[in-house]
Design a protein around this motif. Structure first.
Motif, short mmCIF file in Angstrom:
data_model
loop_
_atom_site.label_atom_id
_atom_site.label_comp_id
_atom_site.label_asym_id
_atom_site.label_seq_id
_atom_site.Cartn_x
_atom_site.Cartn_y
_atom_site.Cartn_z
N ILE A 140 0.82 -1.22 0.00
CA ILE A 140 0.00 0.00 0.00
C ILE A 140 0.85 1.27 0.00
CG2 ILE A 140 -0.29 0.23 2.52
CD1 ILE A 140 -3.39 0.75 1.72
N GLY A 141 2.06 1.20 0.53
CA GLY A 141 2.96 2.34 0.49
C GLY A 141 3.50 2.63 -0.90
N GLN A 142 3.27 1.71 -1.82
CA GLN A 142 3.75 1.86 -3.19
C GLN A 142 2.83 2.74 -4.03
OE1 GLN A 142 6.71 1.48 -4.79
NE2 GLN A 142 6.73 -0.76 -4.85
N PHE A 143 1.53 2.74 -3.69
CA PHE A 143 0.59 3.44 -4.58
C PHE A 143 -0.38 4.37 -3.87
CE2 PHE A 143 -0.67 -1.06 -4.03
CZ PHE A 143 -1.81 -0.90 -3.27
N THR A 144 -0.30 4.50 -2.54
CA THR A 144 -1.10 5.51 -1.84
C THR A 144 -0.68 6.90 -2.33
OG1 THR A 144 -1.42 4.15 0.14
CG2 THR A 144 -1.59 6.52 0.42
N ALA A 162 0.78 10.43 -2.68
CA ALA A 162 1.89 11.00 -1.91
C ALA A 162 1.41 11.96 -0.83
CB ALA A 162 2.86 11.71 -2.86
N ALA A 163 0.38 12.73 -1.11
CA ALA A 163 -0.13 13.69 -0.12
C ALA A 163 -0.69 12.97 1.09
CB ALA A 163 -1.20 14.58 -0.76
N ASP A 164 -1.33 11.81 0.87
CA ASP A 164 -1.89 11.05 1.99
C ASP A 164 -0.76 10.46 2.84
OD1 ASP A 164 -4.25 11.67 0.76
OD2 ASP A 164 -4.89 9.60 0.43
N LEU A 165 0.26 9.93 2.18
CA LEU A 165 1.40 9.39 2.93
C LEU A 165 2.06 10.48 3.78
CD1 LEU A 165 3.14 7.09 0.29
CD2 LEU A 165 2.00 6.36 2.40
N ARG A 166 2.18 11.66 3.19
CA ARG A 166 2.78 12.77 3.92
C ARG A 166 1.93 13.14 5.14
NH1 ARG A 166 2.41 16.26 0.16
NH2 ARG A 166 4.21 15.40 -0.96
N ALA A 167 0.62 13.19 4.95
CA ALA A 167 -0.28 13.57 6.05
C ALA A 167 -0.27 12.53 7.17
CB ALA A 167 -1.69 13.74 5.50
N THR A 181 8.31 0.74 4.53
CA THR A 181 8.32 1.50 5.78
C THR A 181 7.19 2.52 5.80
OG1 THR A 181 10.73 1.25 5.89
CG2 THR A 181 9.74 2.93 7.29
N LEU A 182 6.99 3.19 4.67
CA LEU A 182 5.88 4.13 4.56
C LEU A 182 4.54 3.43 4.76
CD1 LEU A 182 7.05 6.19 1.45
CD2 LEU A 182 6.85 7.06 3.80
N GLY A 183 4.41 2.25 4.16
CA GLY A 183 3.17 1.50 4.29
C GLY A 183 2.90 1.07 5.72
N GLU A 212 5.81 -3.74 6.85
CA GLU A 212 7.10 -3.05 6.91
C GLU A 212 8.27 -3.97 6.57
OE1 GLU A 212 8.49 -0.15 10.36
OE2 GLU A 212 8.85 -2.24 10.89
N SER A 213 8.09 -5.27 6.77
CA SER A 213 9.22 -6.21 6.67
C SER A 213 9.34 -6.89 5.31
CB SER A 213 9.06 -7.32 7.71
OG SER A 213 8.03 -8.23 7.33
N HIS A 214 8.43 -6.65 4.36
CA HIS A 214 8.44 -7.51 3.19
C HIS A 214 9.61 -7.26 2.25
CE1 HIS A 214 6.18 -4.24 1.13
NE2 HIS A 214 6.61 -4.78 0.01
#
Length: 214
Positions: free
Chosen positions: A66-70, A72-77, A102-104, A122-124
């Protein structure tokens, strides 16, 4: 859909499902499938695992990228992190986002998911590095895109890092999720759809937050 202001099991499930749904328009790197197809295939493997795995592990398989395609603004928030491409390349040329795992994981913790779900997500990438170190045949089974991304991700583990990962909590589940990830690249695989996961996600969130889905 925007990040929900009130994070209930229902609102968070709706949000992550909307992010996953949008990923059907994002190609999975190096394969002739979408990011959504990849996520659903990994989750289907977890759901049919023998011996069975818990619902937290199944949800982690669904959400592992999910950290790959969320957005960018949502990840930042949610995390304060920035979405950047590996090697500084354009999205079309890159083999993924820097630290997407890690972002995910951080994003899922911020949304109220249990620690185990976040840690498995986080570990994959770390588990890929670990498996390359302990199984000589594992590297040869990786896709070309996964081999290329490994160069940016630190290469195979060694020494203390390898020992600590191998003795760490949930190491077996982490490695199993990684193998589901590697196998979830079939163009015409028939698997349960996204909506089948809504009640499971809501249940996992409800157990984590103590708030029942209504």
């Amino acid at each position: 859909m925007a990040v929900p202001e009130q994070k209930t099991p229902v609102s968070v499930a709706e949000y992550v499902l909307s992010v996953l749904d949008a990923s059907q328009r994002t190609p999975y790197i190096g394969e002739d499938i979408s990011q959504l197809q990849h996520s659903l295939q990994a989750a289907a493997q977890a759901a049919t695992a023998d011996p069975p795995v818990d619902e937290l592990t199944q949800v982690a398989a669904l959400l592992h990228d999910i950290g790959q395609f969320t957005p960018a603004a949502d990840l930042r928030a949610l995390t304060g992190g920035e979405a950047k491409n590996l090697g500084g390349r354009s999205a079309a040329q890159s083999v993924g986002r820097v630290g997407h795992e890690t972002l995910g994981g951080a994003m899922l913790l911020a949304l109220g998911f249990p620690e185990k779900v976040a840690r498995l997500v986080e570990s994959h990438v770390a588990s890929k590095r670990y498996l390359c170190a302990v199984d000589e045949s594992y590297y040869d089974k990786l896709s070309e895109a996964s081999k290329r991304s490994l160069m940016y991700q630190g290469g195979p583990m060694s020494g203390l890092e390898k020992e600590e990962f191998g003795s760490g909590k949930w190491c077996q589940e982490m490695c199993q999720l990684r193998k589901w990830d590697d196998a979830a690249k079939e163009k015409d695989a028939k698997v349960p759809g996204l909506e089948d996961w809504r009640p499971i996600i809501e249940r996992v969130l409800g157990e984590s937050t103590g708030v029942a889905a209504t």
